[in-house]
Design a protein around this motif. Structure first.
Motif, PDB file in Angstrom:
ATOM      1  N   TRP A 281       0.827  -1.203   0.000  1.00 41.59           N
ATOM      2  CA  TRP A 281       0.000   0.000   0.000  1.00 41.59           C
ATOM      3  C   TRP A 281       0.864   1.258   0.000  1.00 41.59           C
ATOM      4  O   TRP A 281       0.618   2.195  -0.759  1.00 41.59           O
ATOM      5  N   PHE A 282       1.889   1.302   0.840  1.00 40.27           N
ATOM      6  CA  PHE A 282       2.745   2.495   0.876  1.00 40.27           C
ATOM      7  C   PHE A 282       3.399   2.746  -0.474  1.00 40.27           C
ATOM      8  O   PHE A 282       3.515   3.896  -0.918  1.00 40.27           O
ATOM      9  N   ALA A 283       3.824   1.696  -1.153  1.00 34.93           N
ATOM     10  CA  ALA A 283       4.420   1.858  -2.482  1.00 34.93           C
ATOM     11  C   ALA A 283       3.391   2.399  -3.469  1.00 34.93           C
ATOM     12  O   ALA A 283       3.657   3.368  -4.194  1.00 34.93           O
ATOM     13  N   VAL A 284       2.205   1.806  -3.494  1.00 37.19           N
ATOM     14  CA  VAL A 284       1.146   2.240  -4.412  1.00 37.19           C
ATOM     15  C   VAL A 284       0.709   3.665  -4.076  1.00 37.19           C
ATOM     16  O   VAL A 284       0.544   4.505  -4.972  1.00 37.19           O
ATOM     17  N   MET A 285       0.529   3.964  -2.796  1.00 36.57           N
ATOM     18  CA  MET A 285       0.091   5.301  -2.395  1.00 36.57           C
ATOM     19  C   MET A 285       1.098   6.358  -2.849  1.00 36.57           C
ATOM     20  O   MET A 285       0.726   7.378  -3.435  1.00 36.57           O
ATOM     21  N   ASN A 286       2.371   6.122  -2.587  1.00 36.66           N
ATOM     22  CA  ASN A 286       3.388   7.128  -2.880  1.00 36.66           C
ATOM     23  C   ASN A 286       3.755   7.226  -4.351  1.00 36.66           C
ATOM     24  O   ASN A 286       4.115   8.306  -4.827  1.00 36.66           O
TER      25      ASN A 286
END
Length: 179
Positions: free
Chosen positions: A24-29
Motif C-alpha cells: 500500500w505504501f508503495a502504491v500510495m506514494n
C-alpha cells in the motif's frame, strides 16, 4: 516521568500484514497521490486495498490514507487535494461530504499521563452532508454531525452536533440545512 523508550505497539492492530502495508505504501506514494492519477483509479485502488467507497466519489491528488482497509466513504463525497486521513482506527465518512484541501482527520493520539506514552486512539465519524473546510483538523473520537461545518483552520476534539459551525477561534453557531 515520560520514558519513550518503553513505548510499544502492544494492543494496536494495523489490520493487515507487513507485506500488504508495504505494498500500500508503495502504491500510495508512487501512483495514488500523483497528480496524473485519475480520480477513478484512486477509488479503485482504495477498494482493492479493502476500503468501502461509494459511487461518484472524487479524490484529488496528494491525498494520503494510512490504512485503506479502515476507511469507509459514502456516495458523492469529495476529498480535496492534500487531505490526510491518518486512520490508525476506522474513519467513516458519509454521503455528500466535502473534506477540503489539506484537512486532517487523525484517529491517533497518545496517553500523555502514561510513562510509556501508549496509544489512545479512537475512530472518527463524519455524517452525511458535513463539510471539513480547508486545513481543518478532526481529532480522535470526534463525530461531525449531519450538515455540520468544521470551519477553515478549526480543530475539533469533541463531537460537533448537526447543523453547527465550528470556527477557527473555537466559536460555535448554528447553520441552516441546505435546500
Amino acid at each position: 516521568m515520560r520514558d519513550l523508550s518503553s513505548f510499544t505497539l502492544a494492543g494496536y492492530d494495523k489490520g493487515r500484514g507487513r507485506l500488504v502495508q508495504a505494498l500500500w505504501f508503495a502504491v500510495m506514494n508512487l501512483v495514488f497521490m500523483a497528480w496524473w492519477c485519475p480520480p477513478r483509479l484512486r477509488v479503485a485502488l482504495l477498494r482493492a486495498f479493502g476500503a468501502t467507497v461509494g459511487e461518484r466519489v472524487l479524490i484529488r491528488h496528494r491525498v494520503r490514507v494510512l490504512w485503506p482497509w479502515k476507511l469507509t466513504v459514502g456516495d458523492h463525497t469529495w476529498i480535496g487535494e492534500g487531505a490526510w486521513l491518518l486512520n490508525l482506527e476506522p474513519v467513516t465518512i458519509g454521503r455528500h461530504v466535502c473534506v477540503s484541501q489539506e484537512a486532517l482527520l487523525c484517529t491517533g493520539s497518545h496517553d500523555h499521563r502514561a510513562a510509556d506514552f501508549r496509544y489512545r486512539n479512537a475512530p472518527i465519524t463524519v455524517e452525511d452532508g458535513a463539510w471539513i473546510a480547508a486545513r481543518a483538523t478532526v481529532l480522535a473520537g470526534a463525530t461531525v454531525g449531519r450538515h455540520a461545518v468544521v470551519g477553515a483552520g478549526a480543530v475539533l476534539h469533541q463531537d460537533l452536533p448537526g447543523l453547527t459551525l465550528l470556527t477557527a477561534d473555537g466559536g460555535r453557531r448554528p447553520v441552516e440545512e441546505p435546500a
